[in-house]
Design an enzyme around this catalytic site. Structure first.
Site, PDB file in Angstrom:
ATOM      1  N   GLY A   1     -44.682 -59.077 -51.888  1.00 36.19           N
ATOM      2  CA  GLY A   1     -44.069 -59.067 -53.213  1.00 36.19           C
ATOM      3  C   GLY A   1     -44.675 -58.042 -54.139  1.00 36.19           C
ATOM      4  O   GLY A   1     -44.956 -58.331 -55.301  1.00 36.19           O
ATOM      5  N   ARG A   2     -44.875 -56.829 -53.621  1.00 41.97           N
ATOM      6  CA  ARG A   2     -45.501 -55.744 -54.385  1.00 41.97           C
ATOM      7  C   ARG A   2     -46.884 -56.147 -54.919  1.00 41.97           C
ATOM      8  O   ARG A   2     -47.284 -55.759 -56.015  1.00 41.97           O
ATOM      9  CB  ARG A   2     -44.581 -55.296 -55.530  1.00 41.97           C
ATOM     10  CG  ARG A   2     -43.199 -54.899 -55.033  1.00 41.97           C
ATOM     11  CD  ARG A   2     -42.262 -54.461 -56.144  1.00 41.97           C
ATOM     12  NE  ARG A   2     -40.909 -54.374 -55.611  1.00 41.97           N
ATOM     13  CZ  ARG A   2     -40.428 -53.347 -54.926  1.00 41.97           C
ATOM     14  NH1 ARG A   2     -41.195 -52.301 -54.705  1.00 41.97           N
ATOM     15  NH2 ARG A   2     -39.197 -53.349 -54.465  1.00 41.97           N
ATOM     16  N   GLY A   3     -47.565 -56.944 -54.106  1.00 42.11           N
ATOM     17  CA  GLY A   3     -48.913 -57.377 -54.454  1.00 42.11           C
ATOM     18  C   GLY A   3     -48.966 -58.657 -55.256  1.00 42.11           C
ATOM     19  O   GLY A   3     -50.047 -59.262 -55.393  1.00 42.11           O
ATOM     20  N   PHE A   4     -47.829 -59.107 -55.785  1.00 41.73           N
ATOM     21  CA  PHE A   4     -47.835 -60.282 -56.651  1.00 41.73           C
ATOM     22  C   PHE A   4     -48.267 -61.538 -55.902  1.00 41.73           C
ATOM     23  O   PHE A   4     -48.954 -62.397 -56.456  1.00 41.73           O
ATOM     24  CB  PHE A   4     -46.447 -60.490 -57.256  1.00 41.73           C
ATOM     25  CG  PHE A   4     -46.424 -61.440 -58.422  1.00 41.73           C
ATOM     26  CD1 PHE A   4     -46.778 -61.006 -59.693  1.00 41.73           C
ATOM     27  CD2 PHE A   4     -46.060 -62.760 -58.257  1.00 41.73           C
ATOM     28  CE1 PHE A   4     -46.760 -61.876 -60.771  1.00 41.73           C
ATOM     29  CE2 PHE A   4     -46.038 -63.640 -59.325  1.00 41.73           C
ATOM     30  CZ  PHE A   4     -46.390 -63.198 -60.593  1.00 41.73           C
TER      31      PHE A   4
ATOM     32  N   TYR B   1     -41.960 -40.155 -51.535  1.00 42.15           N
ATOM     33  CA  TYR B   1     -43.201 -40.707 -52.053  1.00 42.15           C
ATOM     34  C   TYR B   1     -44.121 -39.579 -52.520  1.00 42.15           C
ATOM     35  O   TYR B   1     -44.583 -38.765 -51.715  1.00 42.15           O
ATOM     36  CB  TYR B   1     -43.927 -41.540 -50.993  1.00 42.15           C
ATOM     37  CG  TYR B   1     -43.154 -42.719 -50.447  1.00 42.15           C
ATOM     38  CD1 TYR B   1     -42.096 -43.299 -51.159  1.00 42.15           C
ATOM     39  CD2 TYR B   1     -43.473 -43.270 -49.212  1.00 42.15           C
ATOM     40  CE1 TYR B   1     -41.396 -44.378 -50.660  1.00 42.15           C
ATOM     41  CE2 TYR B   1     -42.777 -44.366 -48.705  1.00 42.15           C
ATOM     42  CZ  TYR B   1     -41.735 -44.904 -49.434  1.00 42.15           C
ATOM     43  OH  TYR B   1     -41.039 -45.987 -48.918  1.00 42.15           O
TER      44      TYR B   1
END
Length: 331
Positions: free
Chosen positions: A207-210, A56
């Protein structure tokens, strides 16, 4: 703070941890001061399970955590990972290595960047298909024997790899993507973890922010945000998935919580061996996520969620084809 056990022999950890990746990479511009404020706030609220990886920010995320650990190491359950080798000249390229020499070198490099003497939980970030998983885990077990690592984990490991690894050294945790719209681990991996007494640590449980409902179009993402390259966020897939999220938002409103809290409560309800690590660099989002622990889902609620957000309705794969080939989860 609700706690859950990290496998059969691990410590009790807060039911929700904190994924730190987005503080340094992939999701737009960094803000170190904001990230450090959120990290300190997390510890103040009792969220001590912090998750990072050597890839990262090309090590910058571990260096960021080092600034926190310098004064609050005793409060932190520290997880990091090795295995991905990135090329600054070609940021999209991914090479996976689980070779024993690399395992040992990667651990020493992480310890140095983090400024610590021991890593609480050390994951193989992906399964290296070029060598037997027993060789990788054997080298990781050597790190435990050397006092550099306390517990071992695998990321995106399938059932077969998990069983083979667990026969070499107890695996405390498997970390894989898991949320309402990423449910492939339900086929075999979750059951195997439950059988073997291995904790399951979902990353991207929103969901990756979704699943928060805050994104309405691809233009809501920064130009360098990796979500722009992921199939679920593109074209018709985006619109179809947005319709699913709208159903969750409506149900959340009836429950008196946010869509994020409902989505996290659903993950938490899938088993008491599950310890999600939603990621954020903002205190307000962190506090919202923590509110999921106050959301109780009844069997009727869970059945309704299954009806309005079936796994089969999600449009698009979770990674581009190159990254999908590196997943071991379905094996």
């Amino acid at each position: 703070m609700e706690t859950r056990a990290l496998g059969k022999h691990g410590p009790l950890l807060p039911a929700l941890g904190l994924g730190c990746m987005g503080m340094s990479d992939f999701y737009g511009p960094r803000d170190e001061a904001e990230s450090l404020a959120t990290l300190n706030h997390a510890l103040d609220r009792g969220v001590t399970h912090l998750d990072t990886a050597d890839m990262y920010g090309y090590g910058d995320n571990e260096r960021l955590l080092a600034k926190l650990l310098a004064t609050r190491r005793a409060e932190v359950f520290l997880a990091t990972k090795f295995g991905f080798i990135r090329d600054r000249a070609d940021p999209g390229k991914r090479v996976v290595s689980g070779h024993p020499d690399y395992v040992r070198a990667a651990c020493d490099a992480s310890l140095q960047r983090l400024g610590v003497e021991v890593i609480d939980l050390y994951y193989a970030h992906r399964i290296d298909a070029s060598i037997p998983v027993e060789e990788t885990v054997g080298a990781m077990a050597g790190l435990v024997q050397a006092g550099k690592v306390r517990h071992l984990g695998l990321s995106e490991a399938g059932e077969t790899s998990l069983r083979r690894a667990h026969a070499v050294h107890p695996i405390a945790a498997v970390q894989s993507e898991y949320s309402l719209w990423s449910r492939d681990v339900e086929a075999r991996v979750l059951g195997t973890c439950r059988e073997l007494g291995v904790a399951f640590v979902p990353y991207s449980p929103l969901g990756r922010g979704f699943l928060t409902g805050q994104f309405k179009s691809i233009e809501d993402f920064a130009p360098d945000d990796q979500r722009r390259t992921q199939p679920r966020f593109q074209g018709e897939n985006f619109a179809r998935n947005l319709a699913l999220v709208a159903r969750i938002q409506a149900m959340a409103a009836r429950k008196g919580c946010t869509a994020s809290q409902l989505a996290l409560a659903w993950v938490l309800a899938q088993g008491d061996f599950i310890l999600p690590i939603p990621g954020t660099r903002r205190i307000r989002n962190f506090d919202e996520n923590l509110g999921a622990l106050d959301v109780t889902l009844t069997p009727t609620d869970l059945a309704e969620i299954e009806q309005v957000f079936p796994a089969s309705a999600v449009a698009g794969s979770r990674y581009p084809e190159q990254m999908m080939r590196l997943l071991d989860t379905a094996k």
